[in-house]
Design a protein around this motif. Structure first.
Motif, PDB file in Angstrom:
ATOM      1  N   ASP C 154       0.794  -1.133  -0.052  1.00 58.54           N
ATOM      2  CA  ASP C 154      -0.092  -0.147   0.080  1.00 58.54           C
ATOM      3  C   ASP C 154       0.966   1.175  -0.151  1.00 58.54           C
ATOM      4  OD1 ASP C 154      -2.241  -1.681   0.463  1.00 58.54           O
ATOM      5  OD2 ASP C 154      -2.191  -1.296   2.395  1.00 58.54           O
ATOM      6  N   ASP C 158      -0.774   5.363  -2.995  1.00 54.15           N
ATOM      7  CA  ASP C 158      -1.417   6.832  -2.944  1.00 54.15           C
ATOM      8  C   ASP C 158      -0.171   7.472  -2.012  1.00 54.15           C
ATOM      9  OD1 ASP C 158      -2.522   9.097  -2.154  1.00 54.15           O
ATOM     10  OD2 ASP C 158      -4.438   8.361  -1.953  1.00 54.15           O
ATOM     11  N   ARG C 159       0.805   7.850  -2.566  1.00 49.85           N
ATOM     12  CA  ARG C 159       1.940   8.337  -2.024  1.00 49.85           C
ATOM     13  C   ARG C 159       1.465   9.482  -0.994  1.00 49.85           C
ATOM     14  NH1 ARG C 159       7.161   7.702  -2.995  1.00 49.85           N
ATOM     15  NH2 ARG C 159       7.321   9.804  -2.609  1.00 49.85           N
ATOM     16  N   ASN C 160       0.525  10.423  -1.426  1.00 46.13           N
ATOM     17  CA  ASN C 160       0.007  11.405  -0.457  1.00 46.13           C
ATOM     18  C   ASN C 160      -0.634  10.959   0.737  1.00 46.13           C
ATOM     19  OD1 ASN C 160       0.985  13.472  -2.534  1.00 46.13           O
ATOM     20  ND2 ASN C 160      -1.153  13.513  -3.400  1.00 46.13           N
ATOM     21  N   GLU C 161      -1.382   9.884   0.629  1.00 48.53           N
ATOM     22  CA  GLU C 161      -1.973   9.521   1.909  1.00 48.53           C
ATOM     23  C   GLU C 161      -0.866   8.680   2.555  1.00 48.53           C
ATOM     24  OE1 GLU C 161      -4.709   9.649   3.177  1.00 48.53           O
ATOM     25  OE2 GLU C 161      -4.784   8.100   4.571  1.00 48.53           O
ATOM     26  N   THR C 162       0.020   8.099   1.977  1.00 47.67           N
ATOM     27  CA  THR C 162       1.011   7.562   3.028  1.00 47.67           C
ATOM     28  C   THR C 162       1.936   8.579   3.560  1.00 47.67           C
ATOM     29  OG1 THR C 162       1.261   5.835   1.290  1.00 47.67           O
ATOM     30  CG2 THR C 162       2.981   6.109   2.827  1.00 47.67           C
ATOM     31  N   ARG C 164       0.877  11.341   4.509  1.00 50.01           N
ATOM     32  CA  ARG C 164      -0.236  12.098   5.435  1.00 50.01           C
ATOM     33  C   ARG C 164      -0.097  11.494   6.684  1.00 50.01           C
ATOM     34  NH1 ARG C 164      -4.774  11.766   7.451  1.00 50.01           N
ATOM     35  NH2 ARG C 164      -5.312  10.085   6.549  1.00 50.01           N
ATOM     36  N   ARG C 165      -0.192   9.865   6.448  1.00 43.50           N
ATOM     37  CA  ARG C 165      -0.230   8.922   7.733  1.00 43.50           C
ATOM     38  C   ARG C 165       0.882   9.098   8.311  1.00 43.50           C
ATOM     39  NH1 ARG C 165      -3.979   3.846   6.310  1.00 43.50           N
ATOM     40  NH2 ARG C 165      -5.450   4.596   5.273  1.00 43.50           N
TER      41      ARG C 165
END
Lengths: 249, 249, 249, 249, 249, 249
Positions: C154, C158-162, C164-165
């Motif tokens: 994962d 979605d690198r932005n989501e990663t 962000r987390r």
């Protein structure tokens, strides 16, 4: 015999000397004589929140320790909760005992309860203090450090606010961290323990009174039984020839 | 980019400066420039076997560290196996990395084997060094300390005798204590690792080469990835206003 | 002399090989030659989130290690944050050094700060990784593990989501857990450290770059000083006759 | 209900299978059915003195574990004192429990006394075994490892000599190391515990009987109370789709 | 205010009461009043070398503690180096402090040096005492236990022989185990510390004097600052209704 | 041979005897005979929430233990989660094994998972229990203690409420503390494990069933292999002459 004790405020301000002196007069044993000294004003830092500040005045601490022994003090207290230069101080004394706030507060706290929280001014202080807690053997008994987000020189400014924050931190330490005992982790957090203790109902150790009383205790067992610091390995003294040749202290 | 590294011999003698410099020239990376400095002659102790000697020259170490950063060194090494003033040194630097012999030797040794013995000059050194081994996290990997009963200035006097004693201690460490790796626990035990290693057949870490190479490693990852000392808690820098107001370094 | 290093992606997919290769070309030393290999596609697991997946490909790791030494690699890196088969790999090599992401990241992190948080994909990973942190000696320096609830495959979707987390977890590690340094606890969390570090302001260690640089460091001290893995006890090699008789690798 | 238990000799020889089978028949509970299997002859190592030997046969262990669960065994024992692949084995089973010699012997020994010595064949075995002792939580209870300088295949060759050496090591463990309990740290040290125990007068744990009895115990509490391995974090099972897609076991 | 202290010899013989009383008169503070009591003669064991002996007289200890508080003692000392029933004693007191030989000797020893050896009568004593050393936090500071192979009632029989054995054990502790400080680990090892200390030159803590002086110290800080045992968790008192309903003490 | 086991409810009420007896009949092995005894009604405390309550009934525990061995019981269980007088009980038995709830539950839990939470009635219980967890070696595996704020005699009053609170605590232990396994830390928390386990999906160990089954296990290995408690150091028996002379039990 009498006990002659020197409290060293290892900071370049005499701002707190008189207050400490007064406070100590109230709590000392009758046969104790206690003096309070600090570094010459304007000669360095006025607080030791950073380890590099400690380091800069450590030689002056050692000189004071050396002089104290020459002046026949029975004990000296290095009055900062980082316990700066404690090993070195014990190396250079022969008869005088030396103690410091963290060591003495922790020994007392660990006798009074099984789980200890230490209330500090800033989070910056925690790593070095935690290192000391582990070094002294009390790592398993450490419930938490709590920071009240104040510098050394803030504690006595608005005393109501300071007390309010200490109480809140102590309450959390009790409720959330399971602390049996609280230590106020800075000598300048003086004058608060009594009120906080009365309210939260568990022992709250004052980091300036604790080492004074522990010093009296150490002096007494040293005078009566010869139980002073072991000079064999860890606190072995350097040879006098070297000290003189290098004009060290 | 190049790596500009300063080795600080924290003793008041330049007796070993040239030797270190020569040795480092042989082992450094091509793009490394390494300087060796010591304290002004006759300004203090010529060895640091006692913690109180360390303390007396710690401020000078910090001044040298501060100056080194101003002169754009990329790394400084505090060249004594007690790793004196390491925390303080990291507080006062912003970009420069700082390391020291015990830290670097232990990280290397713990990667090369699982059980480590440290060969020291005198038993007096052991308590403070053991404290550091635990502080760095390698307490479980410590097989033993072995003392060869020599002072710092004895190591290079009769090199044959020194080698003989080191070999005997290392052999015991292997056979009786189960050591996988040996560390020579003093920077002045230089020049011996190669011969001892050849004979006993396990890695023997030299405490002056190890920190130089570790410093190069730290500089490289700092320059390329910005992985320098964290300035958040443990190595947080003091405010500039205070440093200036107190004219600290 | 040059440094010939092999990165082993111990998964049955070459999905990430080229990316790693490219990334390593950017960060390696000039005299380093780095190769990236993975297991034959479709021969096994494409990630190692479970210890049983690790186990199934461990023999293939050893074969690759053995072959790497025959092909005169100077170092091999077992590219998974569980550091699979590290002891075994060190047993079967004679001259080549072997390292892995957790070991190298932890040694670096413990030098840069005193309190370390590791950001992992899933809580399932934590027990085995915590076991390793303790094994390497860094248990006292572990501030926390933080899970961002993502599988290995994962992270790059979605690198932005990663990002962000990771940022959120890192922020919590700083504020609540007192972390001085962050480690991204999976080699496939690559490409994020720089942005996260820039924002949160403390070192963020990338678990693929760290072992590459540590390998270069180990190779250099091995080539120059003979400081390779000790073959005495923990990493002792098996007798050749047995390896041949059993046709082991 | 009955207890169906599989003992896995994780070596490529059936040399000891029959002996184990016979021995187990004598000591098992009436409702226990115990089978003994080993790896196909000539398919790999005939002993596991080296971690790299363990690694090479670990996948085969997992396949046997998987098959054992399909064949409705209630427990499997991985019959080597390094406890190879124990975590992985617990991940891939759903109902079957899995144990191993070191785990079971240590739990028993720590209940029978407070200080434990483990008698091994060679010093090479110690680092990995010590790692396991600490991992299981018994580090503080470890009095010593004693090596009798014999390989796995030497133990049964000259039984008198083996017994002589074990007795001597056990005597030293009692007298010098303060051991309350002895563990024979290899499954092939079978057949000696009784005689040694009779002579030295403290419990001597046999590393093949111990896990069999512990397995029976675990099966019983699993069958009656559903107390099997927790599948939440540490022993969480991988998704079936992945196992099938990769044709793993 | 005065300090009223009760020393409890938790044995069914008044054999040592007078000697203790005399000794305490010599070493106590002027304002201290110290009483020595023991269990009724012939009511139980005359020494506590076994934990089961301790257990049998523990209720009587608690009754004495309860009565002592009613009689307004400020402190009670449970005079056996196993520190029997210390937690329970602290639960049932409200104002009186309670201490014991191991606790007090260890706190003193850990302040005087970094490495402690405890000289005991028999090896049988060691496991329970080691458990206590760890419980109090001083496990890392324990150099060794040394047994001189004498029972409690042997110590005072042939004093020359006892001194000879203690000296030999202490010498070994210094030379081989690196002890900075010695503790005589039994209250009946009284009367020896002075001579041994004079000869071996490091502090030798007497296990009956140490708790008396520690008790005076605890009383003083309790009277002056309210620093008594925390009644929150670990030493919380049971409800009076229950004590009365069950007629407990 | 049969296994004759005695469960000691160490409280002065037979309130729970019959329930325990019934429950044990359901879960015991066919050849086990289990008796349940308690202290004479109205002879002391009806629960042991305080250490001082434990202490008051410890001698009676020992008398029961002694009598049990005379009556040829094979095992005795001291039925309180503080494991009171376990060491003493093992000292005074020769053949009979003795176990207790915390010891047995922890050994089981540590085999079933890597991280353990213990659900207790009150926070007051935690310090003594945590001390025991560390003593047994499972400190590193302790995820948390959770208090549900109920006394011993509350658990069975409103069973729905008790279950509700246990479930909530267990859920938190899973989610926030990362627990793999739950222990119900009081023998009177009986009758709940099944329902809680069914809902939260990880093993929930019942503290009365666990020691019964562990006792059966210990009896079996004692009968078959002579693996009983070591009588060498920690559990060495006192001399019979002393026991008789003092009329101890």
């Amino acid at each position: 015999m009498g006990k002659k004790i020197l409290w060293i405020n290892p900071v370049a301000t005499n701002l707190f000397d008189e207050t400490f002196k007064k406070e100590f007069e109230k709590v000392k044993q009758p046969d104790t004589m206690v003096d309070v000294v600090s570094l010459p004003p304007a000669s360095g830092p006025t607080h030791l929140e950073y380890n590099c500040y400690e380091v800069m005045i450590m030689p002056e601490i050692l000189r004071m320790i050396k002089k104290a022994e020459e002046e026949e003090y029975d004990a000296a207290i290095i009055g900062c909760f980082y316990d700066p230069a404690l090993r070195a101080a014990r190396e250079i004394t022969e008869k005088m005992v030396v103690t410091a706030p963290a060591e003495s507060s922790l020994h007392i706290a660990a006798t009074l309860g099984e789980s200890i929280s230490i209330i500090v001014g800033r989070r910056k202080w925690i790593p070095e203090m935690r290192e000391n807690v582990h070094k002294y053997g009390f790592g398993e008994k450490l419930a938490s450090f709590k920071s009240i987000d104040m510098g050394v020189h803030d504690f006595q400014r608005d005393r109501n606010e300071t007390v309010r924050r200490i109480k809140q931190a102590a309450q959390e330490a009790k409720e959330k961290d399971g602390a049996d005992v609280i230590i106020l982790g800075c000598t300048i957090e003086f004058g608060f323990y009594h009120e906080v203790q009365a309210e939260i109902g568990i022992p709250v150790i004052d980091a300036s009174i604790a080492p004074l009383k522990y010093a009296e205790f150490l002096v007494e067992i040293n005078q009566k039984f010869g139980w002073g610091h072991s000079k064999l390995y860890g606190y072995q003294s350097p040879p006098n020839e070297e000290i003189e040749a290098w004009n060290l202290f």
